[in-house]
Design a protein around this motif. Structure first.
Motif, PDB file in Angstrom:
ATOM      1  N   SER A 136     -22.321  41.293 -12.719  1.00  0.00           N
ATOM      2  CA  SER A 136     -22.223  42.748 -12.562  1.00  0.00           C
ATOM      3  C   SER A 136     -20.789  43.104 -12.183  1.00  0.00           C
ATOM      4  O   SER A 136     -19.976  42.231 -11.881  1.00  0.00           O
ATOM      5  CB  SER A 136     -23.200  43.250 -11.497  1.00  0.00           C
ATOM      6  OG  SER A 136     -22.879  42.709 -10.227  1.00  0.00           O
ATOM      7  N   GLU A 195     -24.224  43.477  -5.564  1.00  0.00           N
ATOM      8  CA  GLU A 195     -25.283  44.362  -5.100  1.00  0.00           C
ATOM      9  C   GLU A 195     -26.583  43.586  -4.957  1.00  0.00           C
ATOM     10  O   GLU A 195     -26.747  42.508  -5.533  1.00  0.00           O
ATOM     11  CB  GLU A 195     -25.475  45.547  -6.048  1.00  0.00           C
ATOM     12  CG  GLU A 195     -25.920  45.172  -7.452  1.00  0.00           C
ATOM     13  CD  GLU A 195     -26.166  46.389  -8.322  1.00  0.00           C
ATOM     14  OE1 GLU A 195     -26.355  47.490  -7.764  1.00  0.00           O
ATOM     15  OE2 GLU A 195     -26.184  46.243  -9.560  1.00  0.00           O
ATOM     16  N   ILE A 205     -30.841  44.169  -5.062  1.00  0.00           N
ATOM     17  CA  ILE A 205     -32.008  44.980  -5.382  1.00  0.00           C
ATOM     18  C   ILE A 205     -33.237  44.252  -4.849  1.00  0.00           C
ATOM     19  O   ILE A 205     -33.383  43.037  -5.045  1.00  0.00           O
ATOM     20  CB  ILE A 205     -32.136  45.190  -6.904  1.00  0.00           C
ATOM     21  CG1 ILE A 205     -30.898  45.910  -7.440  1.00  0.00           C
ATOM     22  CG2 ILE A 205     -33.404  45.961  -7.252  1.00  0.00           C
ATOM     23  CD1 ILE A 205     -30.823  45.938  -8.962  1.00  0.00           C
ATOM     24  N   ILE A 258     -37.414  44.220  -4.813  1.00  0.00           N
ATOM     25  CA  ILE A 258     -38.650  44.703  -5.416  1.00  0.00           C
ATOM     26  C   ILE A 258     -39.791  43.817  -4.923  1.00  0.00           C
ATOM     27  O   ILE A 258     -39.579  42.909  -4.127  1.00  0.00           O
ATOM     28  CB  ILE A 258     -38.575  44.671  -6.960  1.00  0.00           C
ATOM     29  CG1 ILE A 258     -38.330  43.234  -7.461  1.00  0.00           C
ATOM     30  CG2 ILE A 258     -37.473  45.603  -7.466  1.00  0.00           C
ATOM     31  CD1 ILE A 258     -38.365  43.082  -8.970  1.00  0.00           C
ATOM     32  N   PRO A 304     -28.793  46.663   2.374  1.00  0.00           N
ATOM     33  CA  PRO A 304     -28.526  45.300   1.895  1.00  0.00           C
ATOM     34  C   PRO A 304     -27.879  44.410   2.955  1.00  0.00           C
ATOM     35  O   PRO A 304     -28.207  43.227   3.061  1.00  0.00           O
ATOM     36  CB  PRO A 304     -27.583  45.523   0.706  1.00  0.00           C
ATOM     37  CG  PRO A 304     -27.932  46.881   0.208  1.00  0.00           C
ATOM     38  CD  PRO A 304     -28.274  47.680   1.439  1.00  0.00           C
ATOM     39  N   THR A 354     -25.245  40.698  -9.304  1.00  0.00           N
ATOM     40  CA  THR A 354     -26.391  41.444  -8.788  1.00  0.00           C
ATOM     41  C   THR A 354     -27.491  40.456  -8.458  1.00  0.00           C
ATOM     42  O   THR A 354     -27.873  39.635  -9.305  1.00  0.00           O
ATOM     43  CB  THR A 354     -26.914  42.457  -9.826  1.00  0.00           C
ATOM     44  OG1 THR A 354     -25.949  43.488 -10.003  1.00  0.00           O
ATOM     45  CG2 THR A 354     -28.222  43.087  -9.361  1.00  0.00           C
ATOM     46  N   THR A 385     -31.419  40.108  -7.358  1.00  0.00           N
ATOM     47  CA  THR A 385     -32.690  40.821  -7.280  1.00  0.00           C
ATOM     48  C   THR A 385     -33.701  39.940  -6.572  1.00  0.00           C
ATOM     49  O   THR A 385     -34.020  38.836  -7.048  1.00  0.00           O
ATOM     50  CB  THR A 385     -33.222  41.189  -8.680  1.00  0.00           C
ATOM     51  OG1 THR A 385     -32.258  42.002  -9.349  1.00  0.00           O
ATOM     52  CG2 THR A 385     -34.530  41.961  -8.574  1.00  0.00           C
ATOM     53  N   GLU A 439     -37.430  39.461  -5.528  1.00  0.00           N
ATOM     54  CA  GLU A 439     -38.821  39.877  -5.702  1.00  0.00           C
ATOM     55  C   GLU A 439     -39.614  39.291  -4.540  1.00  0.00           C
ATOM     56  O   GLU A 439     -39.917  38.098  -4.516  1.00  0.00           O
ATOM     57  CB  GLU A 439     -39.388  39.394  -7.030  1.00  0.00           C
ATOM     58  CG  GLU A 439     -40.782  39.923  -7.304  1.00  0.00           C
ATOM     59  CD  GLU A 439     -41.340  39.500  -8.651  1.00  0.00           C
ATOM     60  OE1 GLU A 439     -42.511  39.842  -8.931  1.00  0.00           O
ATOM     61  OE2 GLU A 439     -40.617  38.834  -9.414  1.00  0.00           O
TER      62      GLU A 439
END
Length: 329
Positions: A47, A51, A53, A55, A66, A93, A95, A97
């Protein structure tokens, strides 16, 4: 190095810390027999800026910022390790989960830590031919886990990363040894749906133990290790007793004492607190019995919240011999 964008995802499984008999020095990775991914998944991709993310089912249980998330701290630590070796740092990035409940006693924080660091290592290996050896990775994982629990212990991160049952050894280079396991055993995991923080569970423990308690702890753990190597299942599980923590923590777990009495009366091989709780685990070598225990625990150990809902679950598991693994994209 040319910049690429091959996304990498890693799954890290749940684990039982302590396994009753080995406080802070014994842990085993587990996986549901029905194929449910009981653990966390972290994905890494290129990216323009770093960052995070978040979920997943339990994402709302984590900090919103963050910088307050352990996965973000994993990225900072990994980048520092790259810089220390004069290796280029890429912007990514992450992510997360979040499939694991927080404060469950299933190694939730270890799942996030292991998945994050293992995913970063796999991402750099696959895309830039740069990676750290397993021992260095495990030390980073232990450092991150210590940030959450307040003390350095590998009994969740080691089995989560390597798989199987891991015994921590007093060697800063080796850290852990894998113990032989009993392939016909089932671990029934019952998370009641309430949260118990590792720090809070540690605060109820006494500062000192008697000589008799120390002798009993050492004898039980030594017997367990010996029995595992001799493949003596009955003797191994006959000494799976918690001298250190369970007597002081069981009052934090509604229904735990009654569940222990029932499960022991029904002939399970062992029953105890997974990690710092509130998850209960019990062991049997009968699949039929495992399913019966699971049904009983669903009815008698899961807790209904004031909202009328229950966030708890029960899984019949086996030992996860693989540990953290890269998922196909």
């Amino acid at each position: 190095m040319s910049k690429v964008n091959n996304k990498v995802s890693v799954f890290a499984p749940a684990s039982i810390g302590n396994v009753s008999v080995g406080f802070d020095v014994l842990g085993v990775a587990v996986k549901p027999v029905d194929g449910t991914l009981l653990g966390d998944v972290v994905s890494v991709e290129a990216s323009e800026r770093d960052e995070l993310i978040v979920i997943g089912e339990f994402a709302n249980k984590l900090p919103g910022e963050p910088k307050d998330n352990i996965v973000w701290h994993c990225l900072q630590l990994f980048n520092q390790a790259l810089i220390a070796r004069d290796l280029p740092v890429q912007t990514v990035t992450l992510t997360l989960e979040k499939k694991m409940p927080v404060g469950s006693g299933l190694g939730s924080s270890a799942c996030s830590v292991v998945a994050a660091l293992a995913a970063l290592n796999a991402y750099y290996r696959d895309n830039y031919q740069v990676s750290f050896e397993q021992e260095a990775m495990l030390r980073m994982m232990g450092e991150m886990e210590a940030k959450i629990s307040g003390s350095l212990h590998y009994d969740n991160v080691a089995p989560c990363y390597y798989g199987g049952m891991q015994l921590m050894v007093p060697d800063s280079e080796i850290i852990t040894r894998q113990l032989p396991q009993f392939g016909d055993c089932f671990y029934v995991m019952a998370y009641p749906g309430i949260e118990v923080s590792t720090k809070a569970a540690r605060e109820v423990l006494p500062e000192h133990y008697s000589r008799a308690e120390l002798i009993s702890f050492g004898q039980n753990l030594a017997t367990f290790v010996d029995a595992c190597h001799r493949h003596d299942k009955q003797q191994a599980f006959s000494v799976v007793r918690d001298i250190v923590a369970e007597p002081y923590r069981q009052h934090l777990l509604p229904g735990f004492e009654q569940a222990c009495q029932y499960l022991n009366a029904q002939g399970c091989l062992a029953v105890g607190i997974s990690g710092s709780g509130p998850t209960l685990f019990c062991v049997t070598d009968s699949e039929q019995q495992a399913n019966e225990f699971a049904n009983w625990l669903k009815e008698n150990y899961l807790q209904t919240l004031t909202s009328g809902e229950c966030e708890g679950f029960v899984h019949v598991c086996r030992v996860d011999e693989q540990g953290a693994c890269q998922l196909a994209q």
